[in-house]
Design an enzyme around this catalytic site. Structure first.
Site, PDB file in Angstrom:
ATOM      1  NE  ARG A  97     -14.636 -15.676   1.179  1.00 57.59           N
ATOM      2  CZ  ARG A  97     -14.371 -15.179   0.173  1.00 57.59           C
ATOM      3  NH1 ARG A  97     -13.147 -14.619   0.038  1.00 57.59           N
ATOM      4  NH2 ARG A  97     -15.180 -14.868  -0.905  1.00 57.59           N
ATOM      5  CE1 TYR A 107     -19.113 -13.156   6.782  1.00 55.30           C
ATOM      6  CE2 TYR A 107     -17.217 -13.750   6.097  1.00 55.30           C
ATOM      7  CZ  TYR A 107     -18.388 -13.833   5.857  1.00 55.30           C
ATOM      8  OH  TYR A 107     -19.172 -14.745   4.918  1.00 55.30           O
ATOM      9  CE  LYS A 144     -14.852 -20.768   0.803  1.00 50.22           C
ATOM     10  NZ  LYS A 144     -15.969 -20.234   1.442  1.00 50.22           N
ATOM     11  CB  CYS A 185     -21.847 -17.331  -8.070  1.00 51.77           C
ATOM     12  SG  CYS A 185     -21.154 -15.725  -8.198  1.00 51.77           S
ATOM     13  CG  ASP A 222     -18.711 -23.028   0.841  1.00 54.97           C
ATOM     14  OD1 ASP A 222     -18.926 -22.341  -0.133  1.00 54.97           O
ATOM     15  OD2 ASP A 222     -17.742 -22.681   1.463  1.00 54.97           O
ATOM     16  NE  ARG A 248     -22.180 -15.741   3.715  1.00 53.81           N
ATOM     17  CZ  ARG A 248     -21.925 -16.529   2.636  1.00 53.81           C
ATOM     18  NH1 ARG A 248     -21.995 -17.694   2.381  1.00 53.81           N
ATOM     19  NH2 ARG A 248     -21.248 -15.671   1.728  1.00 53.81           N
ATOM     20  CB  SER A 271     -18.109 -16.129  -2.696  1.00 53.66           C
ATOM     21  OG  SER A 271     -16.969 -16.860  -1.943  1.00 53.66           O
TER      22      SER A 271
HETATM   23  P1  GTP Z   1     -21.040 -18.668  -0.877  1.00 57.75           P
HETATM   24  O1  GTP Z   1     -21.916 -19.191   0.222  1.00 57.75           O
HETATM   25  O2  GTP Z   1     -20.791 -17.364  -0.602  1.00 57.75           O
HETATM   26  O3  GTP Z   1     -20.090 -19.570  -1.299  1.00 57.75           O
HETATM   27  O4  GTP Z   1     -22.479 -18.356  -1.928  1.00 57.75           O
HETATM   28  P2  GTP Z   1     -22.995 -19.894  -2.896  1.00 57.75           P
HETATM   29  O5  GTP Z   1     -22.135 -19.920  -3.957  1.00 57.75           O
HETATM   30  O6  GTP Z   1     -23.500 -20.964  -2.131  1.00 57.75           O
HETATM   31  O7  GTP Z   1     -24.365 -18.939  -3.364  1.00 57.75           O
HETATM   32  P3  GTP Z   1     -25.975 -19.069  -2.987  1.00 57.75           P
HETATM   33  O8  GTP Z   1     -26.631 -20.458  -3.435  1.00 57.75           O
HETATM   34  O9  GTP Z   1     -26.202 -18.720  -1.531  1.00 57.75           O
HETATM   35  O10 GTP Z   1     -26.607 -17.876  -3.766  1.00 57.75           O
HETATM   36  C1  GTP Z   1     -26.105 -16.548  -3.887  1.00 57.75           C
HETATM   37  C2  GTP Z   1     -26.923 -15.670  -4.391  1.00 57.75           C
HETATM   38  O11 GTP Z   1     -27.324 -16.082  -5.712  1.00 57.75           O
HETATM   39  C3  GTP Z   1     -28.402 -15.537  -3.680  1.00 57.75           C
HETATM   40  O12 GTP Z   1     -28.912 -14.248  -3.647  1.00 57.75           O
HETATM   41  C4  GTP Z   1     -29.255 -16.555  -4.566  1.00 57.75           C
HETATM   42  O13 GTP Z   1     -30.631 -16.265  -4.565  1.00 57.75           O
HETATM   43  C5  GTP Z   1     -28.696 -16.360  -6.156  1.00 57.75           C
HETATM   44  N1  GTP Z   1     -28.924 -17.368  -6.725  1.00 57.75           N
HETATM   45  C6  GTP Z   1     -28.789 -18.625  -6.632  1.00 57.75           C
HETATM   46  N2  GTP Z   1     -28.985 -19.497  -7.674  1.00 57.75           N
HETATM   47  C7  GTP Z   1     -29.474 -18.751  -8.575  1.00 57.75           C
HETATM   48  C8  GTP Z   1     -30.130 -19.087  -9.886  1.00 57.75           C
HETATM   49  O14 GTP Z   1     -30.251 -20.047 -10.272  1.00 57.75           O
HETATM   50  N3  GTP Z   1     -30.730 -17.929 -10.541  1.00 57.75           N
HETATM   51  C9  GTP Z   1     -30.528 -16.481 -10.005  1.00 57.75           C
HETATM   52  N4  GTP Z   1     -30.828 -15.495 -10.511  1.00 57.75           N
HETATM   53  N5  GTP Z   1     -29.908 -16.302  -9.007  1.00 57.75           N
HETATM   54  C10 GTP Z   1     -29.475 -17.396  -7.895  1.00 57.75           C
HETATM   55  C1  SPV Z   2     -17.743 -17.653   0.720  1.00 64.05           C
HETATM   56  O1  SPV Z   2     -17.329 -16.537   0.765  1.00 64.05           O
HETATM   57  O2  SPV Z   2     -17.261 -18.420  -0.270  1.00 64.05           O
HETATM   58  C2  SPV Z   2     -18.337 -18.266   1.705  1.00 64.05           C
HETATM   59  C3  SPV Z   2     -18.536 -17.707   3.141  1.00 64.05           C
HETATM   60  O3  SPV Z   2     -18.711 -19.368   1.767  1.00 64.05           O
HETATM   61  S1  SPV Z   2     -17.181 -17.406   3.996  1.00 64.05           S
HETATM   62  O4  SPV Z   2     -17.167 -18.474   5.149  1.00 64.05           O
HETATM   63  O5  SPV Z   2     -17.044 -16.141   4.319  1.00 64.05           O
HETATM   64  O6  SPV Z   2     -16.008 -17.943   3.341  1.00 64.05           O
HETATM   65 MN    MN Z   3     -18.344 -20.246  -0.561  1.00 61.34          MN
END
Ligand code: GTP
Ligand code: SPV
Ligand code: MN
Length: 603
Positions: A79, A218, A227, A271, A294, A386, A269
């Site tokens: 983004r 993207y 979003k 996290c 999400d 992704r 994002s």
């Molecule tokens: P978006 O799709 O961008 O909104 O991200 P998200 O909030 O869905 O994050 P996602 O679950 O994909 O995790 C993002 C990163 O954080 C990855 O590299 C994971 O491996 C890491 N991660 C997720 N949960 C944990 C956790 O409980 N502990 C740690 N150390 N890392 C984590």
């Molecule tokens: C985020 O960045 O929070 C995502 C990926 O879930 S995107 O679709 O690019 O917003």
């Molecule tokens: Mn997201």
């Protein structure tokens, strides 16, 4: 004046005159070679994925059925917050956290960019619906795009095509979403694998419920149902109509006594939303099922509880870090195929690979389409690479994930990525305090947006890049949401941090499936059963209050992850003040009161 003839323009599968007029207007402006209405069929998917393979955008995977690998232009990977605009009529409505340009000026600029921008390409018209098709008022949209990648991604991420178009009618509202790659082709000009433009705009006209996107292919910039619609435009609708549009996962937690709790969680994002949504508990007898990873739309039901619906139809998840240890349910979902992979590495035998999957193969094709070996300097996959996969094929989807009534939320988690200061979990004192926790949420920036990574910033409710109006008004809307409700029926609010680090920089808490122990403590708090100690920032568990049976981590680490340090929090106060100063006069009195009370308690 005779109307321009563009093949397909007069073969629309609808007689919706207002929609037809808009489609004609855009076709005349952008001058595509032809117009195609997306129907959402398997045949269309096969045709378009075939076209993308021929164009070199997609490589079909040998090892996963009906799945494809794509590598974007190296400049088009995330983004672009700097290029994202909320063009409200009054600049004050956009607020200090958004970019603003006067709407007529923005339209004039972008109209010139769109003029002829689809030359040599096909213009697709995608009717879509965010949330269940069976909703009382289905949340409709139409995306016009010149990207086949967008059409096939929308097949996964939304309910689209004929089944959505059937819900359109005179006077039925829908969001107009216009997207162009900004990469017209001259006659005979060869296309590139990932067309895009160095000039990018992701623009929202909130009063008109309209989105104009230019220059990027993207996900978050181009799949406009996600979003742009479901958060930026929907947050404005939600303000006007008294509901909430939030950057939250939705999960169903079942206890060993078969009691069900629905939990929504907002983390910025990259996290941890997708990982928590699909969590495989490590404590016996507990079960997690997924409703969304999400976005959550939440409104009060007749019984006074807050009900959440996931507007999406697929997962657009961060690939690196995902494997059978961290997120086995995501792995099983993508293993079934029917998925797209963007900016991960390609193996020599036609599978995908990314960092976090264990030992790398001896040779890969990197996301930059270069030879990659374990000795290479750069990662094989972009950190924001992704997978895109249908919710339908997730084994642990909750049966009610598609229920238009949604599910009643018992707890809301706010969370961020903080190496220090913020304990593993803190329970708020009440709704207003919970809103304060959300409004002052902080997190280190990630690769999900273009820019520097690892910088701590305030990310209120994990919505900083997604609030479609003034952040101060948004905070007030959260406060008001609680005021109108029966306090006993409101979700309990918690603040979590999976990312606290020890002095050696290691994560103190093992995370992932072990987060089930934190979920357990939260629902036991709801039931009035778990112990907590009161601190100036809220109720924090002692290590004994958490179920740590057979946890692999040392108890000293768990204690450190739970530590409340008054000095660290005193250092946080000026940062919160600075944040409120940025929001200005519109910071609700209730939140200023919360800040004063926190100061008092910290002494
Ligand atoms: P978006 O799709 O961008 O909104 O991200 P998200 O909030 O869905 O994050 P996602 O679950 O994909 O995790 C993002 C990163 O954080 C990855 O590299 C994971 O491996 C890491 N991660 C997720 N949960 C944990 C956790 O409980 N502990 C740690 N150390 N890392 C984590
Ligand atoms: C985020 O960045 O929070 C995502 C990926 O879930 S995107 O679709 O690019 O917003
Ligand atoms: Mn997201």
């Amino acid at each position: 004046m005779t109307a321009v003839t563009i093949p397909g323009l007069d073969q629309a599968p609808t007689d919706h005159q207002e929609l037809l007029a808009w489609v004609r207007e855009i076709a005349e402006l952008t001058s595509p070679d032809r117009v195609v209405w997306a129907d959402g069929t398997q045949r269309e998917w096969a045709e378009l994925t075939g076209k993308l393979v021929d164009a070199g955008t997609f490589v079909p995977l040998e090892k996963k059925p009906n799945s494809f690998w794509a590598a974007s232009d190296p400049t088009d990977v995330a983004r672009v917050e700097e290029r994202t605009f909320i063009c409200s009529v009054d600049p004050a409505d956009s607020g200090p956290t958004n970019n603003w340009v006067e709407p007529a000026e923005m339209k004039a600029t972008m109209t010139e960019l769109y003029r002829g921008s689809m030359r040599g390409r096909t213009m697709y018209v995608i009717p879509f619906c965010m949330g269940p098709l069976t909703a009382e008022k289905p949340m409709l949209g139409v995306e016009i795009t010149d990207s086949e990648y967008v059409v096939v991604s929308m097949h996964i991420m939304t309910r689209m095509g004929t089944r959505a178009l059937e819900l359109f009618g005179d006077g039925v509202p829908y969001v107009k979403a216009l997207h162009s790659l900004g990469a017209p082709l001259a006659p005979g000009q060869d296309d590139v694998a990932w067309p895009c433009n160095d000039t990018k705009y992701i623009t929202h006209f909130p009063e008109e419920r309209t989105i104009w996107s230019f220059g990027s292919g993207y996900g978050g910039n181009a799949l406009l149902g996600k979003k742009c619609y479901s958060l930026r435009i929907a947050s404005v609708m939600a303000r006007d109509e008294g509901w909430l549009a939030e950057h939250m996962l939705i999960l169903k937690l079942t206890s060993p006594e078969s009691k069900v709790y629905y939990i929504a969680a907002a983390f910025p994002s990259a996290c941890g939303k997708t990982n928590l949504a699909m969590l495989q508990p490590t404590i016996p007898g507990w079960k997690v099922e997924t409703l969304g990873d999400d976005i959550a739309w939440m409104r009060f039901g007749e019984d006074g509880r807050l009900y959440a619906v996931n507007p999406e139809n697929g997962f657009f998840g961060v690939a690196p870090g995902t494997d059978y240890h961290t997120n086995p349910n995501a792995m099983r979902t993508i293993e079934k195929g029917n998925s797209l992979f963007t900016n991960v590495a390609l193996t020599d035998d036609g599978d995908v690979w990314w960092e976090g999957m264990g030992e790398p193969p001896a040779h890969l094709t990197s996301w930059k389409k270069a030879d990659w070996t374990p000795g290479s300097d750069e990662p094989s996959s972009h950190p924001n690479s992704r997978y895109c996969t249908p919710i339908e094929q997730c084994d642990i989807k909750a049966p009610e994930w598609d229920d238009p009534n949604g599910v009643p939320i018992s707890a809301i988690f706010f969370g961020g990525r903080r190496a220090t200061t913020v304990p593993l979990i803190t329970e708020s004192r009440d709704w207003q305090h919970g809103v304060f926790m959300g409004a002052t949420l902080s997190s280190e920036t990630t690769a999900a947006a273009v820019g520097q990574v690892g910088v701590v910033r305030r990310d209120p409710m994990a919505m900083l890049p997604f609030i479609g109006y003034h952040a101060g008004d948004y905070f007030q809307h959260w406060i008001d949401t609680g005021k109108g409700a029966d306090a006993d029926k409101l979700p309990k609010v918690f603040y979590v941090n999976w990312f606290r680090r020890g002095e050696d920089k290691r994560f103190l808490w093992p995370g992932f499936g072990e987060n089930s122990r934190v979920l357990k403590w939260a629902v036991e708090r709801i039931e009035g059963r778990a112990a907590a100690r009161e601190t100036p920032i809220g109720h924090v568990p002692t290590a004994e209050a958490l179920d740590l049976s057979e946890l692999g981590a040392p108890v000293e680490d768990v204690e450190a992850s739970l530590a409340f340090d008054a000095d660290e929090w005193r250092a946080e106060l000026p940062l919160i003040e600075e944040w409120f100063a940025k929001i200005g006069d519109k910071v609700p009195t209730a939140l200023r009161d919360e800040l004063e009370a926190l100061k008092q308690r910290l002494g």
